[in-house]
Scaffold this motif. Sequence first.
Motif, short mmCIF file in Angstrom:
data_model
loop_
_atom_site.label_atom_id
_atom_site.label_comp_id
_atom_site.label_asym_id
_atom_site.label_seq_id
_atom_site.Cartn_x
_atom_site.Cartn_y
_atom_site.Cartn_z
N MET A 128 0.99 -1.29 0.10
CA MET A 128 0.17 -0.08 0.02
C MET A 128 0.89 1.08 -0.14
N GLU A 129 0.56 2.18 -0.96
CA GLU A 129 1.33 3.42 -0.81
C GLU A 129 1.16 4.43 0.13
N GLU A 130 2.09 5.09 0.75
CA GLU A 130 2.08 5.69 1.74
C GLU A 130 1.24 6.94 1.60
N LYS A 131 0.38 7.37 2.49
CA LYS A 131 -0.50 8.58 2.13
C LYS A 131 -0.02 9.66 3.27
N LYS A 132 -0.07 11.11 2.64
CA LYS A 132 0.15 12.35 3.55
C LYS A 132 -1.18 12.99 3.44
N ASP A 133 -1.19 13.96 4.46
CA ASP A 133 -2.13 15.03 4.19
C ASP A 133 -2.00 16.15 3.30
N TYR A 134 -3.14 16.35 2.68
CA TYR A 134 -3.11 17.50 1.78
C TYR A 134 -4.38 18.45 1.88
N LEU A 135 -4.01 19.79 1.53
CA LEU A 135 -5.23 20.73 1.45
C LEU A 135 -5.43 20.63 0.00
N VAL A 136 -6.68 20.56 -0.41
CA VAL A 136 -7.20 20.57 -1.86
C VAL A 136 -8.27 21.61 -2.03
N SER A 137 -7.87 22.88 -2.72
CA SER A 137 -8.60 23.86 -2.95
C SER A 137 -9.46 23.57 -4.07
N VAL A 138 -10.96 23.77 -3.99
CA VAL A 138 -11.71 23.28 -5.34
C VAL A 138 -12.71 24.51 -5.64
N LYS A 139 -12.95 24.56 -6.98
CA LYS A 139 -13.80 25.70 -7.55
C LYS A 139 -15.23 25.37 -6.89
N ALA A 140 -15.67 24.40 -6.69
CA ALA A 140 -17.09 23.79 -6.37
C ALA A 140 -16.81 22.73 -5.53
N PRO A 141 -17.71 22.37 -4.34
CA PRO A 141 -17.73 21.29 -3.51
C PRO A 141 -17.83 20.05 -4.24
N PHE A 142 -17.04 19.00 -3.96
CA PHE A 142 -17.01 17.59 -4.64
C PHE A 142 -18.34 16.87 -4.08
N THR A 143 -18.86 16.07 -5.02
CA THR A 143 -19.96 15.04 -4.59
C THR A 143 -19.30 13.83 -4.36
N GLU A 144 -20.05 13.02 -3.50
CA GLU A 144 -19.58 11.72 -3.35
C GLU A 144 -19.14 10.89 -4.52
N ASP A 145 -19.97 11.00 -5.68
CA ASP A 145 -19.57 10.48 -6.82
C ASP A 145 -18.15 10.74 -7.62
N GLU A 146 -17.89 12.24 -7.26
CA GLU A 146 -16.64 12.68 -7.77
C GLU A 146 -15.28 12.15 -6.82
#
Length: 77
Positions: A1-19
């Motif tokens: 399993m690849e190592e995960k780190k925490d990231y801040l993700v700025s979006v133009k519009a909120p993501f849906t569950e499907d996205e």
Amino acid sequence: MEEKKDYLVSVKAPFTEDEFEALDIAADDVKHEYSIMDMYLISLNENQVAELESHENVKYVEEDKEVSTPEEGGEEE
């Protein structure tokens, strides 16, 4: 399993569950959704970061790191 780190993700519009599902981001990996701005704190691996950086709804992806400011009087002018 690849190592995960925490990231801040700025979006133009909120993501849906499907996205999130399409990007293979589990609900448990979304650590925080900021209410004042369209931004998330998400635990991601490098492949997910690369995919998000090229996503049309994403402004930027930045690794979450601790920052500090110099103490008052710490710099000479």
